[in-house]
Design an enzyme around this catalytic site. Structure first.
Site, mmCIF file in Angstrom:
data_model
loop_
_atom_site.group_PDB
_atom_site.id
_atom_site.type_symbol
_atom_site.label_atom_id
_atom_site.label_comp_id
_atom_site.label_asym_id
_atom_site.label_seq_id
_atom_site.Cartn_x
_atom_site.Cartn_y
_atom_site.Cartn_z
ATOM 1 N N LEU A 80 0.789 -1.272 0.074
ATOM 2 C CA LEU A 80 -0.022 -0.065 0.082
ATOM 3 C C LEU A 80 0.787 1.275 -0.022
ATOM 4 C CD1 LEU A 80 -2.819 -1.032 2.468
ATOM 5 C CD2 LEU A 80 -2.954 -1.126 -0.046
ATOM 6 N N CYS A 81 2.127 1.051 -0.193
ATOM 7 C CA CYS A 81 2.890 2.391 -0.402
ATOM 8 C C CYS A 81 2.735 2.810 -1.701
ATOM 9 C CB CYS A 81 4.412 2.189 0.014
ATOM 10 S SG CYS A 81 4.912 1.736 1.716
ATOM 11 N N ASP A 98 23.887 -11.561 3.669
ATOM 12 C CA ASP A 98 24.419 -12.444 2.503
ATOM 13 C C ASP A 98 25.546 -12.727 2.098
ATOM 14 O OD1 ASP A 98 23.321 -13.965 0.020
ATOM 15 O OD2 ASP A 98 23.856 -12.017 -1.143
ATOM 16 N N MET A 107 8.713 4.365 5.324
ATOM 17 C CA MET A 107 8.905 3.129 4.629
ATOM 18 C C MET A 107 10.063 2.995 3.903
ATOM 19 S SD MET A 107 6.667 1.450 6.199
ATOM 20 C CE MET A 107 7.184 -0.005 5.507
#
Length: 158
Positions: A75-76, A128, A113
């Protein structure tokens, strides 16, 4: 407590309409860390990690992630960011790396966000690139540290 803005009157998820909001300068900063063995931190800082420049690669991954936040978080809004910075510094007390991202734009919605996404992906990239030597690394304490601009004004983590 305020009501959740991403739910309509029936409780269904929806994208907030920001069309009538004023454009303001908005800045958000977020942080997090990757805790690792002291030997892993030394390997990264010495530049001898098998996959290459861990810190430089993680910084770029964080910047790229901030720009892709709307593709990752349902929803951004897609945003025209004017600045994204990702700083990664060693902290021997953890031991590990501290990651901080700052995101800026002039627009109708905040960039918290985007800052959180930048930190998260930078931390994931560190994991990673170093997991071959330290699978027990911990990604921790990802949080918004501050935000400025918009109707709700400024906020700083106490």
């Amino acid at each position: 407590m305020s009501k959740l803005t991403h739910l309509d009157e029936t409780g269904a998820a929806n994208m907030v309409d920001v069309g009538d909001k004023a454009d303001t300068t908005r800045i958000a900063s977020a942080s997090g860390c990757v805790i690792m063995l002291p030997q892993t931190l030394e390997l990264i800082l010495s530049g001898n990690a098998a996959k290459g420049d861990v810190i430089g690669t993680a910084r770029l991954a964080g910047i790229m992630a901030a720009k892709k936040t709307a593709d990752l978080i349902p929803l951004c809004h897609p945003l025209m960011l004017s600045k994204v910075s990702v700083e990664i510094v060693p902290d021997e007390a953890l031991p590990g790396l501290r990651v901080q991202a700052t995101v800026k734009l002039t627009g109708k919605t905040g960039v918290e966000m985007e800052a959180l996404t930048a930190v998260s992906v930078a931390c994931l990239t560190i994991y990673d690139m170093a997991k071959a030597v330290d699978k027990a690394m911990i990604i921790s304490n990802i949080m918004v540290d501050s935000k400025t601009g918009g109707k709700s004004g400024n906020w700083q983590r106490p």
